[in-house]
Design an enzyme around this catalytic site. Structure first.
Site, PDB file in Angstrom:
ATOM      1  N   TRP A 127       0.860  -1.192   0.000  1.00 12.69           N
ATOM      2  CA  TRP A 127       0.000   0.000   0.000  1.00 12.69           C
ATOM      3  C   TRP A 127       0.897   1.244   0.000  1.00 12.69           C
ATOM      4  O   TRP A 127       1.834   1.323   0.802  1.00 12.69           O
ATOM      5  CB  TRP A 127      -0.887  -0.026   1.255  1.00 12.69           C
ATOM      6  CG  TRP A 127      -1.774   1.168   1.418  1.00 12.69           C
ATOM      7  CD1 TRP A 127      -2.501   1.789   0.450  1.00 12.69           C
ATOM      8  CD2 TRP A 127      -2.026   1.879   2.639  1.00 12.69           C
ATOM      9  NE1 TRP A 127      -3.200   2.840   0.990  1.00 12.69           N
ATOM     10  CE2 TRP A 127      -2.929   2.920   2.333  1.00 12.69           C
ATOM     11  CE3 TRP A 127      -1.593   1.740   3.962  1.00 12.69           C
ATOM     12  CZ2 TRP A 127      -3.390   3.822   3.291  1.00 12.69           C
ATOM     13  CZ3 TRP A 127      -2.054   2.630   4.914  1.00 12.69           C
ATOM     14  CH2 TRP A 127      -2.941   3.651   4.575  1.00 12.69           C
ATOM     15  N   ASP A 208      -1.651  -6.568   8.450  1.00  8.29           N
ATOM     16  CA  ASP A 208      -2.588  -5.481   8.165  1.00  8.29           C
ATOM     17  C   ASP A 208      -3.843  -6.109   7.557  1.00  8.29           C
ATOM     18  O   ASP A 208      -3.781  -6.696   6.473  1.00  8.29           O
ATOM     19  CB  ASP A 208      -1.929  -4.499   7.181  1.00  8.29           C
ATOM     20  CG  ASP A 208      -2.753  -3.232   6.993  1.00  8.29           C
ATOM     21  OD1 ASP A 208      -3.909  -3.197   7.460  1.00  8.29           O
ATOM     22  OD2 ASP A 208      -2.239  -2.287   6.367  1.00  8.29           O
ATOM     23  N   LYS A 243     -13.676  -0.220   5.245  1.00  6.88           N
ATOM     24  CA  LYS A 243     -14.261  -0.833   4.048  1.00  6.88           C
ATOM     25  C   LYS A 243     -15.415  -1.759   4.416  1.00  6.88           C
ATOM     26  O   LYS A 243     -16.488  -1.662   3.838  1.00  6.88           O
ATOM     27  CB  LYS A 243     -13.207  -1.633   3.285  1.00  6.88           C
ATOM     28  CG  LYS A 243     -11.805  -1.099   3.355  1.00  6.88           C
ATOM     29  CD  LYS A 243     -11.536   0.042   2.415  1.00  6.88           C
ATOM     30  CE  LYS A 243     -10.190   0.647   2.748  1.00  6.88           C
ATOM     31  NZ  LYS A 243      -9.688   1.602   1.813  1.00  6.88           N
TER      32      LYS A 243
HETATM   33  C1  LMR Z   1      -6.480   2.973  -0.827  1.00  9.25           C
HETATM   34  O1  LMR Z   1      -5.475   2.278  -0.859  1.00  9.25           O
HETATM   35  O2  LMR Z   1      -6.939   3.554  -1.826  1.00  9.25           O
HETATM   36  C2  LMR Z   1      -7.236   3.126   0.453  1.00  9.25           C
HETATM   37  O3  LMR Z   1      -6.656   2.356   1.440  1.00  9.25           O
HETATM   38  C3  LMR Z   1      -7.418   4.539   0.845  1.00  9.25           C
HETATM   39  C4  LMR Z   1      -6.150   5.199   1.270  1.00  9.25           C
HETATM   40  O4  LMR Z   1      -6.159   5.808   2.328  1.00  9.25           O
HETATM   41  O5  LMR Z   1      -5.145   5.131   0.560  1.00  9.25           O
END
Ligand code: LMR
Length: 393
Positions: A127, A208, A243
């Site tokens: 992420w 996570d 989510k």
């Molecule tokens: C994403 O990856 O789009 C979501 O988890 C929102 C974010 O805060 O990045």
């Protein structure tokens, strides 16, 4: 003083929200930030959330402070949801946090207090905000192999080899399900092998779990957490209700820390409360109170599971729909990885330049890496989307 600051680029994911909002084209499509969208293209408040909110309005008697660890009934409900009966309560320290991000940040603070020289190993890719969030807290980060950008599969052997080379005591950040950004998760057999390496090498898993319920179902998606919890002496688990309860802006998250024994748990809890007190004092209440109402009520809980299944099924259906549309429009390219992924995301598998062309020429927004949020696809826009993709290939 403020004039001393230098400009920084907008966040790669959040910046897309504003860009898409300001685009006047009617047929624009937002496949950017990870929020669920219904077939009508909106992100509605879950019906079960509305009911729980009404119940809170009717029955809540006070808005007085609760404390740094948040609402104990929320924490207990999240424990049951995420861990099942995998661990003894006396080994678990728990905190309600401002979203999953808040949970990650508190864990980072605690890791730094315990071992300021520890490295956190993150999947390549991970992420986009893991790196600034954990790195910005002061942790050292390194990457382990995860995703094969050519074959669109997990590089599982390379991942295991990388984990075998991680120094004892380091932390390994893993995505419980719906890996963000690739949408590809290890199988249960692969999780078993990962767990073996983690225990052999005496690594500390940090899982996570931001999308529980979005891949297969609530229990299957928690396999990694529950399997590891039975086998490792220590672990961190960050959970999010953004989510699966659609409570994005209410900032509802949890940090569960498994300690080797009760004495270590008690200290971890005290330290975590202390980290929170110095950072934001205590978490916001409302969203967590809503989740607690739902999870402690059998009828609401079963309604929630139903609403969650509707979201999950829609995401899967949209993957299939786009895959079919692309088979027609771009028959020379294999897009089967779209339907192998689960949850909100997957990589489309195009270049950053092609992502820019999609945006400029067609009003189709996705992250530079070509990560798409499939929730932005609808039966009405899928043909246009497939056409646009075929045009930039
Ligand atoms: C994403 O990856 O789009 C979501 O988890 C929102 C974010 O805060 O990045």
């Amino acid at each position: 003083m403020l004039e001393l600051l230098q400009p920084v680029a907008p966040d790669a994911i959040l910046g897309l929200i504003a860009e898409h909002r300001n685009d006047p084209r009617e047929n624009k499509i937002d496949l950017g930030v990870g929020v669920y969208r219904s077939a009508a293209g909106d992100t509605p408040v879950l019906d079960v959330v509305k009911q729980a909110e009404q119940r809170l309005v009717d029955t809540q008697t006070s808005k007085a402070y609760i404390g740094s660890a948040g609402d104990a009934s929320f924490n207990a409900a999240m424990q049951s949801l995420m861990f099942d009966d995998a661990v003894a309560d006396e080994r678990l320290a728990m905190l309600q946090t401002p979203g999953g991000s808040g949970s990650l940040r508190v864990a980072a603070g605690l890791i730094l207090r315990a071992r300021s020289d520890a490295t956190v190993w993150v999947s390549d890719p991970t992420w986009a905000n893991h790196v600034p969030l954990l790195g910005g807290a002061g942790l050292q980060l390194k990457r382990y192999a995860y995703y094969d950008t050519e074959r669109y599969v997990i590089r599982f052997d390379a991942m295991l080899d990388a984990l075998r080379a991680v120094p004892k005591g380091d932390i390994v950040l893993l995505h419980a399900c719906c890996h963000n950004p690739s949408g590809l998760d290890p199988t249960e057999e692969q999780w078993r092998q990962i767990t073996e390496v983690v225990t052999e090498r005496q690594l500390v898993p940090f899982i996570d779990m931001a999308y529980q319920g979005f891949a297969t179902d609530l229990d299957t998606d928690a396999f990694a957490v529950r399997h590891m919890a039975r086998r490792v002496p220590e672990m961190f688990v960050s959970g999010s209700c953004s989510k699966n309860f659609g409570l994005y802006r209410d900032r509802v998250g949890v940090l569960l820390m498994l300690a080797a024994d009760k004495a270590a748990r008690d200290i971890a809890q005290l330290q975590a409360n202390n980290v929170v007190r110095a950072m934001y004092s205590m978490p916001p209440d409302h969203g967590a109170a809503v989740v607690s109402v739902i999870l402690h009520d059998e009828k609401l809980s079963s309604q929630w599971r139903g609403e969650l299944a509707v979201m999950r099924d829609r995401l899967r259906d949209m993957r299939v729909l786009l895959h079919h549309a692309l088979r027609e429009r771009a028959p020379d390219r294999d897009f089967s990885h779209l339907v192998r992924a689960t949850g909100m995301f997957c990589f489309l598998g195009i270049t950053a330049e092609q992502v820019v062309r999609l945006k400029q020429d067609f009003g189709v927004y996705m992250v530079d890496s070509s990560r798409m949020n499939v929730a932005g696809i609808t039966a009405d826009n899928v043909e246009y989307l497939a056409e646009a993709i075929a045009a930039v290939l």
